[in-house]
Design a protein around this motif. Structure first.
Motif, PDB file in Angstrom:
ATOM      1  N   VAL A 184       0.818  -1.221   0.000  1.00 29.06           N
ATOM      2  CA  VAL A 184       0.000   0.000   0.000  1.00 29.06           C
ATOM      3  C   VAL A 184       0.848   1.266   0.000  1.00 29.06           C
ATOM      4  CG1 VAL A 184      -1.931  -1.105   1.170  1.00 29.06           C
ATOM      5  CG2 VAL A 184      -0.239   0.141   2.533  1.00 29.06           C
ATOM      6  N   HIS A 185       2.154   1.107   0.220  1.00 32.77           N
ATOM      7  CA  HIS A 185       2.974   2.318   0.269  1.00 32.77           C
ATOM      8  C   HIS A 185       4.229   2.144  -0.587  1.00 32.77           C
ATOM      9  CE1 HIS A 185       3.524   6.286   2.120  1.00 32.77           C
ATOM     10  NE2 HIS A 185       4.792   6.056   1.854  1.00 32.77           N
ATOM     11  N   ALA A 186       4.057   2.318  -1.886  1.00 31.58           N
ATOM     12  CA  ALA A 186       5.176   2.189  -2.817  1.00 31.58           C
ATOM     13  C   ALA A 186       5.542   3.561  -3.381  1.00 31.58           C
ATOM     14  CB  ALA A 186       4.794   1.245  -3.946  1.00 31.58           C
ATOM     15  N   ASN A 229       2.281   7.934  -3.343  1.00 33.03           N
ATOM     16  CA  ASN A 229       2.230   8.155  -1.898  1.00 33.03           C
ATOM     17  C   ASN A 229       3.030   9.377  -1.452  1.00 33.03           C
ATOM     18  OD1 ASN A 229       0.763   6.074  -0.166  1.00 33.03           O
ATOM     19  ND2 ASN A 229       1.723   4.770  -1.719  1.00 33.03           N
ATOM     20  N   CYS A 230       2.769   9.815  -0.234  1.00 26.50           N
ATOM     21  CA  CYS A 230       3.508  10.901   0.418  1.00 26.50           C
ATOM     22  C   CYS A 230       3.387  12.219  -0.341  1.00 26.50           C
ATOM     23  CB  CYS A 230       4.999  10.564   0.586  1.00 26.50           C
ATOM     24  SG  CYS A 230       5.311   9.197   1.692  1.00 26.50           S
ATOM     25  N   GLY A 231       2.313  12.369  -1.111  1.00 29.87           N
ATOM     26  CA  GLY A 231       2.137  13.619  -1.856  1.00 29.87           C
ATOM     27  C   GLY A 231       3.106  13.772  -3.001  1.00 29.87           C
ATOM     28  N   ILE A 239       5.495  16.936   5.349  1.00 25.98           N
ATOM     29  CA  ILE A 239       6.815  17.412   5.795  1.00 25.98           C
ATOM     30  C   ILE A 239       7.642  17.894   4.610  1.00 25.98           C
ATOM     31  CG2 ILE A 239       6.839  15.773   7.744  1.00 25.98           C
ATOM     32  CD1 ILE A 239       9.310  14.449   6.207  1.00 25.98           C
ATOM     33  N   TYR A 240       7.206  17.563   3.401  1.00 28.43           N
ATOM     34  CA  TYR A 240       8.011  17.890   2.220  1.00 28.43           C
ATOM     35  C   TYR A 240       7.478  19.135   1.523  1.00 28.43           C
ATOM     36  CZ  TYR A 240       9.256  12.947   2.713  1.00 28.43           C
ATOM     37  OH  TYR A 240       9.665  11.736   3.199  1.00 28.43           O
ATOM     38  N   PRO A 241       8.375  20.023   1.095  1.00 32.35           N
ATOM     39  CA  PRO A 241       7.895  21.096   0.229  1.00 32.35           C
ATOM     40  C   PRO A 241       7.509  20.527  -1.134  1.00 32.35           C
ATOM     41  CG  PRO A 241      10.318  21.179   0.454  1.00 32.35           C
ATOM     42  CD  PRO A 241       9.813  20.080   1.351  1.00 32.35           C
ATOM     43  N   SER A 279      -2.044   9.892   4.091  1.00 31.90           N
ATOM     44  CA  SER A 279      -1.136  10.989   4.434  1.00 31.90           C
ATOM     45  C   SER A 279       0.147  10.566   5.131  1.00 31.90           C
ATOM     46  CB  SER A 279      -1.864  11.990   5.339  1.00 31.90           C
ATOM     47  OG  SER A 279      -1.020  13.102   5.624  1.00 31.90           O
ATOM     48  N   HIS A 280       1.259  11.108   4.615  1.00 28.84           N
ATOM     49  CA  HIS A 280       2.480  11.204   5.410  1.00 28.84           C
ATOM     50  C   HIS A 280       2.260  12.467   6.243  1.00 28.84           C
ATOM     51  CE1 HIS A 280       7.168  11.340   5.628  1.00 28.84           C
ATOM     52  NE2 HIS A 280       6.624  11.945   6.673  1.00 28.84           N
ATOM     53  N   ILE A 281       1.928  12.274   7.500  1.00 26.04           N
ATOM     54  CA  ILE A 281       1.414  13.362   8.330  1.00 26.04           C
ATOM     55  C   ILE A 281       2.490  14.409   8.634  1.00 26.04           C
ATOM     56  CG2 ILE A 281      -0.469  11.980   9.255  1.00 26.04           C
ATOM     57  CD1 ILE A 281       1.206  11.483  11.755  1.00 26.04           C
ATOM     58  N   SER A 331       0.017   6.962   6.692  1.00 26.42           N
ATOM     59  CA  SER A 331       1.115   6.201   6.089  1.00 26.42           C
ATOM     60  C   SER A 331       2.245   5.991   7.093  1.00 26.42           C
ATOM     61  CB  SER A 331       1.670   6.967   4.884  1.00 26.42           C
ATOM     62  OG  SER A 331       0.655   7.153   3.914  1.00 26.42           O
ATOM     63  N   HIS A 332       2.939   4.867   6.946  1.00 24.11           N
ATOM     64  CA  HIS A 332       4.111   4.513   7.772  1.00 24.11           C
ATOM     65  C   HIS A 332       4.029   5.120   9.175  1.00 24.11           C
ATOM     66  CE1 HIS A 332       5.392   8.422   6.231  1.00 24.11           C
ATOM     67  NE2 HIS A 332       5.581   7.937   5.026  1.00 24.11           N
ATOM     68  N   HIS A 333       3.021   4.672   9.925  1.00 19.13           N
ATOM     69  CA  HIS A 333       2.807   5.215  11.263  1.00 19.13           C
ATOM     70  C   HIS A 333       3.985   4.872  12.174  1.00 19.13           C
ATOM     71  CE1 HIS A 333       0.877   7.019  14.518  1.00 19.13           C
ATOM     72  NE2 HIS A 333       0.364   5.952  15.077  1.00 19.13           N
ATOM     73  N   SER A 362       5.731  -1.001   2.138  1.00 14.80           N
ATOM     74  CA  SER A 362       7.204  -1.059   2.206  1.00 14.80           C
ATOM     75  C   SER A 362       7.834   0.319   2.329  1.00 14.80           C
ATOM     76  CB  SER A 362       7.763  -1.750   0.967  1.00 14.80           C
ATOM     77  OG  SER A 362       7.614  -0.907  -0.171  1.00 14.80           O
ATOM     78  N   ASP A 363       7.220   1.329   1.697  1.00 13.44           N
ATOM     79  CA  ASP A 363       7.840   2.660   1.592  1.00 13.44           C
ATOM     80  C   ASP A 363       9.199   2.571   0.897  1.00 13.44           C
ATOM     81  OD1 ASP A 363       7.940   5.403   1.798  1.00 13.44           O
ATOM     82  OD2 ASP A 363       8.392   5.451   3.946  1.00 13.44           O
ATOM     83  N   GLY A 364       9.429   1.510   0.155  1.00 17.60           N
ATOM     84  CA  GLY A 364      10.717   1.337  -0.521  1.00 17.60           C
ATOM     85  C   GLY A 364      10.942   2.402  -1.584  1.00 17.60           C
TER      86      GLY A 364
HETATM   87 ZN   LIG Z   1       6.321   9.184   3.519  1.00 14.99          ZN
END
Ligand SMILES: [Zn+2]
Length: 487
Positions: free
Chosen positions: A63-65, A91-93, A187-189, A215-217, A245-247, A370-372
């Motif tokens: 779910v998090h690639a 993911n992660c915007g 957290i990312y611009p 969300s990557h919060i 995401s990736h809590h 995985s967030d790989g």
């Molecule tokens: Zn993230």
């Protein structure tokens, strides 16, 4: 050939249907990419796989690639060989679409090099995925950061009414094309420049199309609880399910805070807000060095490992402490030097506590992501190759954090339901034939921080839409993946 009742027959294994039910002996019959029979099967197959002693599960859903570019024609060996048959990207915007004249900052390295975008809107990107020869199935989230960069560049301000309606239109176009929801990386611009109100407005567009908010919060460290509360408020304000995401709880002073964050999530669920989360089974995080180098929780020079760079490969696999010694500089100056030479450097950060990782992973609402980061060079975080096998080998078999049927549910039916993939994530008649055959006694991750590019052990067969993509542990030429639209 076609006289046989099945294209493919898997015999003699223990079937875990993905729902969390215990395994039971059964054969699985597949025709035209679909599971057409489960049970004691009499007929013959054009090919029969003997799964004696093995477990048979639905293909895993990552779910998090961050494989947004890697999927386009790539072999995806690092995912397929760990049993992943569906990747969720965007993911992660962060992502490669929609885009104006150029990709959002960071996209080239984070999302893989050699991308030559042929698209501008998100729907056009999805069409490109659909045309590509995909090694596995792909579902997409519309990344807020890419939307914002397209319309506002890197401006650190609220959008004008005109920009807001352009961004709404971008999200709507992606959702109409079949995206699964909206993602943010706060957290990312440029995502971090967005206030809660902006995100609620855009999430409403995803909500209207039946999508989710992932969300990557905004803060995973000292501000963790406020950031979880913000994500929940966005779900409540926009009226859609929330997925964190990736809590994690990042940085030693914050260890243990996942107890409170999970309590908060459970309380708000009881009040009717639909919240889930995902995690990867490691105590180290990984992202661009620039994103966290200035964060106090990642300040210990022994806890930060440079993973991938473009040119100065002598930095790869070394901690900031080691690089500081090599350069004869204080650690803070060494970080500045690395960033001046390698602005896109990716690092691994040992910032989590094992107890938090276990608490999050073991929770019934947690799925596996995985967030790989499929970087072209260096020593990526081993989660890219090892996540799913590590959950099954280390956390399930060795540590007994959960039974096998529960570990599999977290990788299959739970994410399929969450992301609106109704014909995936289960073994049953009429379901798409995405299947993993593995040895529950030997499955394990082999990738380490020192040697991350190692495929797991114990996975014998991976079937994607009825085609054998991994055969006796080796990847085949099959490219049977499909673009999955929201169902
Ligand atoms: Zn993230």
């Amino acid at each position: 050939m076609s006289e046989n009742a099945y294209d493919l027959l898997i015999r003699g294994g223990t079937v875990y249907d993905g729902t969390g039910s215990p395994g039971a002996p059964a054969d699985v019959g597949i025709r035209d990419g679909v599971i057409v029979a489960v049970g004691d099967i009499d007929g013959a197959g054009n090919r029969t796989i003997d799964a004696g002693g093995m477990s048979i599960a639905p293909g895993f859903i990552d779910v998090h690639a961050h494989d947004d570019a890697a999927i386009l024609g790539g072999s995806m060996d690092f995912k397929l060989l760990q049993g992943v048959t569906t990747d969720i990207v965007g993911n992660c915007g962060a992502g490669v679409a929609p885009m104006g004249d150029r990709l959002m900052p960071g996209a080239e390295l984070v999302l893989g090099s050699g991308v030559a975008p042929t698209w501008s809107s998100f729907g056009e990107y999805m069409e490109e995925i659909d045309r590509s020869s995909l090694a596995l199935n792909v579902g997409c989230l519309v990344p807020h950061g890419a939307v914002r960069f397209r319309r506002m560049g890197m401006d650190a301000r609220a959008p004008t009414d005109g920009e807001m309606s352009e961004m709404r239109a971008d999200v709507a176009e992606g959702m109409e094309a079949g995206a699964l929801g909206l993602s943010t990386g706060l957290i990312y611009p440029p995502g971090t420049f967005a206030k809660t109100r902006e995100i609620i407005e855009l999430a409403r567009v995803a909500a209207a199309a039946g999508g989710i908010y992932a969300s990557h919060i905004r803060n995973e460290a000292d501000g963790l609880l406020d950031a979880v509360a913000e994500a929940i408020a966005i779900g409540g304000g926009a009226g859609l399910p929330v997925h964190i995401s990736h809590h994690k709880a990042s940085g030693q002073p914050n260890w243990g805070k996942t107890k409170e964050s999970i309590e908060l999530i459970e309380t708000r669920r009881d009040q009717g807000i639909d919240i889930t989360f995902d995690a990867y089974p490691y105590v180290a995080a990984s992202t661009v060095l620039s994103a966290m180098a200035r964060r106090p929780e990642a300040a210990d020079p022994d806890s930060v490992l440079v993973a991938s760079v473009r040119e100065k490969h002598e930095y790869e696999g070394k901690t900031i402490a080691q690089i500081a010694e090599m350069l004869d500089l204080p650690p803070a100056d060494a970080v500045r030097r690395v960033l001046s030479e390698e602005p896109q450097a990716i690092a691994v950060f040992f910032v989590m506590d094992e107890a938090d990782v276990r608490r999050v992973l073991g929770h019934r609402l947690c799925m596996i992501g995985s967030d790989g980061i499929p970087s072209a060079t260096g020593k990526p975080h081993p989660r890219l190759y090892g996540t799913f096998a590590r959950v099954l080998g280390t956390y399930c078999r060795t540590e007994r954090l959960f039974p096998l049927e529960e570990a599999l549910r977290k990788m299959t039916s739970l994410p399929a339901k969450r992301f609106g993939l109704s014909d995936r994530g289960a073994i049953g008649e009429g379901k798409a034939a995405d299947i993993v055959v593995f040895d529950p006694e030997t499955i394990e991750d082999v990738a380490t921080y020192e040697e991350p590019r190692k495929h797991p052990a114990g996975i014998q067969y991976v079937i994607v839409n009825g085609q054998v993509a991994v055969d006796e542990g080796r990847q085949t030429e099959a490219r049977a993946g499909e673009l999955l639209r929201r169902s």
